[in-house]
Write a protein that holds these residues in place. Structure first.
Motif, PDB file in Angstrom:
ATOM      1  N   UNK A  22       7.977  -1.582   3.892  1.00  0.00           N
ATOM      2  CA  UNK A  22       6.697  -0.940   4.171  1.00  0.00           C
ATOM      3  C   UNK A  22       6.256  -1.215   5.611  1.00  0.00           C
ATOM      4  N   UNK A  23       5.677  -0.197   6.251  1.00  0.00           N
ATOM      5  CA  UNK A  23       5.223  -0.296   7.641  1.00  0.00           C
ATOM      6  C   UNK A  23       3.703  -0.301   7.718  1.00  0.00           C
ATOM      7  N   UNK A  24       3.127  -0.882   8.791  1.00  0.00           N
ATOM      8  CA  UNK A  24       1.674  -0.831   8.959  1.00  0.00           C
ATOM      9  C   UNK A  24       1.188   0.552   9.394  1.00  0.00           C
ATOM     10  N   UNK A  25       2.061   1.345  10.001  1.00  0.00           N
ATOM     11  CA  UNK A  25       1.716   2.687  10.467  1.00  0.00           C
ATOM     12  C   UNK A  25       2.956   3.364  10.997  1.00  0.00           C
ATOM     13  N   UNK A 125       7.350   4.243   4.292  1.00  0.00           N
ATOM     14  CA  UNK A 125       6.110   3.988   3.571  1.00  0.00           C
ATOM     15  C   UNK A 125       5.145   3.266   4.484  1.00  0.00           C
ATOM     16  N   UNK A 126       3.922   3.745   4.496  1.00  0.00           N
ATOM     17  CA  UNK A 126       2.862   3.113   5.284  1.00  0.00           C
ATOM     18  C   UNK A 126       1.883   2.468   4.319  1.00  0.00           C
ATOM     19  N   UNK A 127       1.543   1.217   4.615  1.00  0.00           N
ATOM     20  CA  UNK A 127       0.586   0.479   3.783  1.00  0.00           C
ATOM     21  C   UNK A 127      -0.664   1.296   3.517  1.00  0.00           C
ATOM     22  N   UNK A 128      -1.111   1.283   2.286  1.00  0.00           N
ATOM     23  CA  UNK A 128      -2.335   1.949   1.837  1.00  0.00           C
ATOM     24  C   UNK A 128      -2.285   3.468   1.985  1.00  0.00           C
ATOM     25  N   UNK A 129      -1.102   4.017   2.271  1.00  0.00           N
ATOM     26  CA  UNK A 129      -0.957   5.462   2.401  1.00  0.00           C
ATOM     27  C   UNK A 129       0.150   5.994   1.507  1.00  0.00           C
TER      28      UNK A 129
END
Length: 158
Positions: A22-25, A125-129
């Motif tokens: 997972x990525x931050x953005x 995958x982006x965190x919280x998205x």
């Protein structure tokens, strides 16, 4: 080959791996940096691959390295479509079909000319998205394509 000697990761291992990536953005600059990291690693190893980064249906990065062909570009897009359709790596879907002894076309009615259940593309995958795109490589055997992409993404996200 006995199951304990199977070099393929299990579905559970592939799911766990996806969760770790997972990525931050994912900005355009991030896509460029990820792509260039892949190109540098591929050049160092002299890999004849094509690499690509896509976000929201838009190609943000592509490079065909020496030895890669148009076929690699086609395989790359077909693997990416699998990622976006199922939100799992193309190797996950390859393993799922392999375990069930069916093709992607037989199981889901997807044309092989547009979708390839073959390793080498992973969801971004982006965190919280959630899944916003995909990153892939094509030109090596599918397990090697997958491993290259995962290792590059791990290096990028450190």
């Amino acid at each position: 080959m006995p199951p304990d000697q199977d070099p393929w990761p299990t579905l559970e291992e592939l799911l766990r791996e996806e969760g770790e990536l997972e990525l931050p953005g994912l900005s355009e600059s991030d896509a460029y940096e990820l792509g260039m990291l892949a190109v540098a690693a591929a050049r160092e190893q002299r890999l004849p691959i094509a690499v690509g980064v896509w976000r929201a249906g838009r190609q943000l990065f592509h490079c065909g390295l020496p030895g890669s062909t148009r076929d690699n570009d086609g395989w790359l897009r077909r693997k990416g479509r699998v990622v976006m359709r199922f939100e799992h790596s193309s190797l996950y879907m390859s393993r799922l079909c392999r375990d069930q002894q069916v093709t992607l076309t037989e199981k889901f009615g997807l044309p092989a000319s547009r979708y390839a259940a073959a390793g080498g593309a992973v969801p971004l995958r982006v965190r919280a998205t959630g899944v916003v795109g995909w990153f892939g490589a094509s030109g090596l055997p599918q397990l090697a394509d997958h491993r290259f992409v995962v290792e590059t993404l791990r290096t990028f996200s450190r």
